[in-house]
Design a protein around this motif. Structure first.
Motif, PDB file in Angstrom:
ATOM      1  N   VAL A 188       0.840  -1.156  -0.216  1.00 10.98           N
ATOM      2  CA  VAL A 188      -0.027  -0.042   0.073  1.00 10.98           C
ATOM      3  C   VAL A 188       0.956   1.218  -0.097  1.00 10.98           C
ATOM      4  CG1 VAL A 188      -2.027   0.965   1.152  1.00 10.98           C
ATOM      5  CG2 VAL A 188      -1.723  -1.249   1.501  1.00 10.98           C
ATOM      6  N   PRO A 189       1.321   1.642  -1.183  1.00  4.92           N
ATOM      7  CA  PRO A 189       2.161   2.945  -1.216  1.00  4.92           C
ATOM      8  C   PRO A 189       1.164   4.163  -0.841  1.00  4.92           C
ATOM      9  CG  PRO A 189       2.480   1.796  -3.077  1.00  4.92           C
ATOM     10  CD  PRO A 189       1.144   1.162  -2.383  1.00  4.92           C
ATOM     11  N   ALA A 190       1.706   5.180  -0.346  1.00  9.65           N
ATOM     12  CA  ALA A 190       0.801   6.269   0.247  1.00  9.65           C
ATOM     13  C   ALA A 190       1.624   7.466  -0.098  1.00  9.65           C
ATOM     14  CB  ALA A 190       0.686   5.966   1.584  1.00  9.65           C
ATOM     15  N   ALA A 191       0.691   8.585  -0.049  1.00 11.12           N
ATOM     16  CA  ALA A 191       1.318   9.869  -0.311  1.00 11.12           C
ATOM     17  C   ALA A 191       0.578  11.123   0.626  1.00 11.12           C
ATOM     18  CB  ALA A 191       1.445  10.394  -1.658  1.00 11.12           C
ATOM     19  N   VAL A 192       1.205  12.201   1.090  1.00  8.90           N
ATOM     20  CA  VAL A 192       0.508  12.983   1.678  1.00  8.90           C
ATOM     21  C   VAL A 192       0.463  14.287   1.262  1.00  8.90           C
ATOM     22  CG1 VAL A 192       1.166  11.550   3.981  1.00  8.90           C
ATOM     23  CG2 VAL A 192       2.351  13.804   3.162  1.00  8.90           C
ATOM     24  N   ILE A 193      -0.768  15.203   1.852  1.00  9.26           N
ATOM     25  CA  ILE A 193      -0.597  16.578   1.624  1.00  9.26           C
ATOM     26  C   ILE A 193      -0.341  17.301   3.147  1.00  9.26           C
ATOM     27  CG2 ILE A 193      -2.017  16.615  -0.293  1.00  9.26           C
ATOM     28  CD1 ILE A 193      -4.198  17.603   1.514  1.00  9.26           C
ATOM     29  N   TYR A 194       0.156  18.260   3.098  1.00  7.91           N
ATOM     30  CA  TYR A 194       0.282  18.969   4.280  1.00  7.91           C
ATOM     31  C   TYR A 194      -0.944  20.090   4.599  1.00  7.91           C
ATOM     32  CZ  TYR A 194       2.618  22.236   7.929  1.00  7.91           C
ATOM     33  OH  TYR A 194       2.576  22.682   9.222  1.00  7.91           O
ATOM     34  N   ASP A 195      -1.570  19.812   5.567  1.00 13.06           N
ATOM     35  CA  ASP A 195      -3.079  20.332   5.791  1.00 13.06           C
ATOM     36  C   ASP A 195      -3.334  20.770   7.274  1.00 13.06           C
ATOM     37  OD1 ASP A 195      -3.550  17.971   6.912  1.00 13.06           O
ATOM     38  OD2 ASP A 195      -5.457  17.508   5.729  1.00 13.06           O
ATOM     39  N   LEU A 196      -2.115  20.800   8.053  1.00 11.67           N
ATOM     40  CA  LEU A 196      -2.230  21.257   9.407  1.00 11.67           C
ATOM     41  C   LEU A 196      -2.677  22.308   9.848  1.00 11.67           C
ATOM     42  CD1 LEU A 196       1.156  19.009  10.367  1.00 11.67           C
ATOM     43  CD2 LEU A 196      -1.256  18.134  10.194  1.00 11.67           C
ATOM     44  N   GLY A 197      -2.413  23.169   8.634  1.00  3.63           N
ATOM     45  CA  GLY A 197      -2.938  24.787   9.012  1.00  3.63           C
ATOM     46  C   GLY A 197      -4.385  25.085   8.742  1.00  3.63           C
ATOM     47  N   SER A 198      -5.052  24.051   8.139  1.00  5.05           N
ATOM     48  CA  SER A 198      -6.413  24.224   7.576  1.00  5.05           C
ATOM     49  C   SER A 198      -7.440  24.074   8.781  1.00  5.05           C
ATOM     50  CB  SER A 198      -6.655  23.025   6.715  1.00  5.05           C
ATOM     51  OG  SER A 198      -5.922  23.250   5.469  1.00  5.05           O
ATOM     52  N   GLY A 199      -7.024  23.111   9.874  1.00  2.00           N
ATOM     53  CA  GLY A 199      -8.081  23.126  10.908  1.00  2.00           C
ATOM     54  C   GLY A 199      -7.184  22.749  12.037  1.00  2.00           C
ATOM     55  N   ASP A 200      -7.689  21.752  12.756  1.00  2.00           N
ATOM     56  CA  ASP A 200      -6.978  21.397  14.127  1.00  2.00           C
ATOM     57  C   ASP A 200      -5.699  20.594  13.649  1.00  2.00           C
ATOM     58  OD1 ASP A 200      -5.940  20.339  16.339  1.00  2.00           O
ATOM     59  OD2 ASP A 200      -7.929  19.438  16.978  1.00  2.00           O
ATOM     60  N   PRO A 201      -4.454  21.105  14.077  1.00  4.57           N
ATOM     61  CA  PRO A 201      -3.152  20.311  13.654  1.00  4.57           C
ATOM     62  C   PRO A 201      -2.871  19.142  14.328  1.00  4.57           C
ATOM     63  CG  PRO A 201      -2.748  22.207  14.960  1.00  4.57           C
ATOM     64  CD  PRO A 201      -4.217  22.400  14.589  1.00  4.57           C
ATOM     65  N   GLN A 202      -3.697  18.844  15.309  1.00  4.73           N
ATOM     66  CA  GLN A 202      -3.582  17.599  16.108  1.00  4.73           C
ATOM     67  C   GLN A 202      -4.600  16.444  15.492  1.00  4.73           C
ATOM     68  OE1 GLN A 202      -1.312  16.878  18.505  1.00  4.73           O
ATOM     69  NE2 GLN A 202      -0.597  18.956  17.916  1.00  4.73           N
ATOM     70  N   ALA A 203      -5.421  16.976  14.478  1.00  8.02           N
ATOM     71  CA  ALA A 203      -6.546  16.001  13.689  1.00  8.02           C
ATOM     72  C   ALA A 203      -5.696  15.337  12.555  1.00  8.02           C
ATOM     73  CB  ALA A 203      -7.627  16.743  13.356  1.00  8.02           C
ATOM     74  N   ARG A 204      -5.186  13.996  12.739  1.00  9.28           N
ATOM     75  CA  ARG A 204      -4.488  13.514  11.685  1.00  9.28           C
ATOM     76  C   ARG A 204      -5.229  11.914  11.353  1.00  9.28           C
ATOM     77  NH1 ARG A 204       0.430  14.389  15.757  1.00  9.28           N
ATOM     78  NH2 ARG A 204       0.563  16.939  15.559  1.00  9.28           N
ATOM     79  N   PRO A 205      -5.259  11.651  10.148  1.00  4.58           N
ATOM     80  CA  PRO A 205      -5.582  10.375   9.732  1.00  4.58           C
ATOM     81  C   PRO A 205      -4.482   9.254  10.497  1.00  4.58           C
ATOM     82  CG  PRO A 205      -5.962  11.399   7.972  1.00  4.58           C
ATOM     83  CD  PRO A 205      -5.018  12.516   8.961  1.00  4.58           C
ATOM     84  N   GLY A 206      -5.163   8.098  10.939  1.00  2.00           N
ATOM     85  CA  GLY A 206      -4.432   7.102  11.463  1.00  2.00           C
ATOM     86  C   GLY A 206      -4.768   5.818  11.221  1.00  2.00           C
ATOM     87  N   ASP A 207      -4.220   5.007  12.017  1.00  2.52           N
ATOM     88  CA  ASP A 207      -4.543   3.321  11.734  1.00  2.52           C
ATOM     89  C   ASP A 207      -6.159   3.226  11.467  1.00  2.52           C
ATOM     90  OD1 ASP A 207      -4.974   0.619  11.955  1.00  2.52           O
ATOM     91  OD2 ASP A 207      -3.192   0.167  13.131  1.00  2.52           O
ATOM     92  N   ALA A 208      -6.840   3.639  12.394  1.00  5.69           N
ATOM     93  CA  ALA A 208      -8.283   3.580  12.496  1.00  5.69           C
ATOM     94  C   ALA A 208      -9.002   3.920  11.350  1.00  5.69           C
ATOM     95  CB  ALA A 208      -8.852   3.861  13.545  1.00  5.69           C
ATOM     96  N   GLN A 209      -8.438   5.173  10.893  1.00  7.44           N
ATOM     97  CA  GLN A 209      -9.002   6.118   9.940  1.00  7.44           C
ATOM     98  C   GLN A 209      -8.928   5.310   8.484  1.00  7.44           C
ATOM     99  OE1 GLN A 209      -7.415   7.340  12.493  1.00  7.44           O
ATOM    100  NE2 GLN A 209      -9.489   7.959  13.648  1.00  7.44           N
ATOM    101  N   GLY A 210      -7.479   5.019   8.189  1.00  6.60           N
ATOM    102  CA  GLY A 210      -7.340   4.325   7.060  1.00  6.60           C
ATOM    103  C   GLY A 210      -8.292   2.922   7.007  1.00  6.60           C
ATOM    104  N   GLU A 211      -8.447   2.144   8.007  1.00  3.78           N
ATOM    105  CA  GLU A 211      -9.398   0.920   7.857  1.00  3.78           C
ATOM    106  C   GLU A 211     -10.652   1.553   7.457  1.00  3.78           C
ATOM    107  OE1 GLU A 211     -10.951  -2.483  10.814  1.00  3.78           O
ATOM    108  OE2 GLU A 211      -9.174  -1.356  11.447  1.00  3.78           O
ATOM    109  N   ALA A 212     -11.033   2.698   8.148  1.00  7.06           N
ATOM    110  CA  ALA A 212     -12.733   2.938   7.764  1.00  7.06           C
ATOM    111  C   ALA A 212     -12.741   3.361   6.395  1.00  7.06           C
ATOM    112  CB  ALA A 212     -12.751   4.218   8.849  1.00  7.06           C
ATOM    113  N   ALA A 213     -11.416   4.090   5.862  1.00 10.19           N
ATOM    114  CA  ALA A 213     -11.752   4.476   4.439  1.00 10.19           C
ATOM    115  C   ALA A 213     -11.738   3.144   3.341  1.00 10.19           C
ATOM    116  CB  ALA A 213     -10.354   5.226   3.993  1.00 10.19           C
TER     117      ALA A 213
END
Length: 310
Positions: A106-131
């Protein structure tokens, strides 16, 4: 009557799912390949791409097929969401065969969106599973969803004139050849419309106002899929073509503040297609997906009297 699917999932065998945090302004998007995987390669431009398994995709590397692709917000933190995607694939018996286990790639790539909302809100293990569990062949939901939730465009003046970038997706076909594209649009530059005018962003161009972006981080992520058989090297050439297409829809593109990534995935279930036609369709699809992202994220942007950056 069911509306026609004109998004990436119109290409048989591929499914897309999102996880979205509208409050934290981040999210992730998973593209599931056919169970046997897809031949894949990628092109990375810009000084600071955030990736996982990116080296694996180089044409000279041994493994050819991947089983899913993760596009995510949360900067490097968001790469953790790939673990959840792997869990779902392993549960389904999907992965690269090794002596002791199937290993989902599972290759992956990110964008930097930490300044858009809550910088502590980040996709993780559970969120990847949900998607991954949400993935389906239905038309791809677009706009401020998934990895495009906190994406913004036109940031070369700081926050002045910037607009939501969003996530877009289109499919295009000609002479029986079809490709699908998905774009997460988070560039420092303006996004241009079909006539070359400014669709989103300040529109004045860098240098009009003294401003140094400093540590502002920006990335546009592109995924292109096709049923037609491609070698890994051919996927890489098409990924380069996808990057070139960004230069026609984002201005400026591939700057010192962008870390653009383009992925090309081939299911290999149909015979090879005319390579010149494939390049043409890939570039049309990439530009269409970028514009679709901005339009879906900013309803009414093309309305007469609407202002870019408003």
């Amino acid at each position: 009557m069911t509306p026609e699917n004109t998004t990436l999932t119109a290409v048989p065998g591929f499914q897309v799912g999102h996880w979205t945090d509208p409050v934290g302004q981040t999210g992730c998007t998973v593209i599931l390949c056919p169970p046997e995987g897809a031949v894949a390669s990628a092109s990375f431009l810009g000084p600071s791409p955030g990736t996982r398994e990116g080296v694996l995709l180089a044409p000279e590397k041994k493994v050819e097929r991947i089983h899913a692709l993760l596009l995510t917000g949360g900067s490097a933190f968001g790469l953790a969401a790939a673990t959840g995607v792997m869990r779902v694939l392993e549960e389904r018996g999907i992965g690269h065969i090794t002596p002791f286990a199937r290993v989902p790639l599972v290759p992956a790539a990110v964008i930097y969106d930490l300044g858009s909302g809550d910088p502590q809100a980040r996709p993780g293990d559970a969120q990847g599973e949900a998607a991954a569990r949400a993935a389906s062949p239905a038309p791809v939901p677009r706009g401020r969803v998934g990895a495009g939730t906190g994406a913004t465009a036109g940031k070369y003046l700081g926050g002045v004139g910037a607009v939501p970038g969003g996530l877009g997706s289109v499919s295009v076909s000609r002479q029986g050849v079809q490709v699908g594209a998905l774009a997460v649009v988070n560039p420092i530059g303006d996004v241009l419309d079909e006539q070359g005018g400014v669709l989103a962003g300040p529109g004045v161009g860098p240098g009009a106002v003294a401003f140094t972006p400093g540590d502002v981080e920006n990335t546009t992520l592109i995924a292109v899929v096709t049923e037609h058989t491609l070698t890994k090297a051919a996927c890489r050439r098409l990924a380069d073509a996808a990057q070139a297409a960004l230069g026609g829809v984002i201005r400026p593109s591939h700057t010192d503040w962008d870390g653009d990534a383009a992925f090309v995935l081939s299911a290999g279930t149909r015979p090879p297609a005319d390579p010149l036609l494939l390049v043409t369709l890939v570039q049309e699809a990439v530009q269409g997906a970028v514009r679709d992202a901005v339009r879906q994220a900013n309803p009414g942007l093309d309305r007469p009297g609407a202002l870019s950056g408003a």
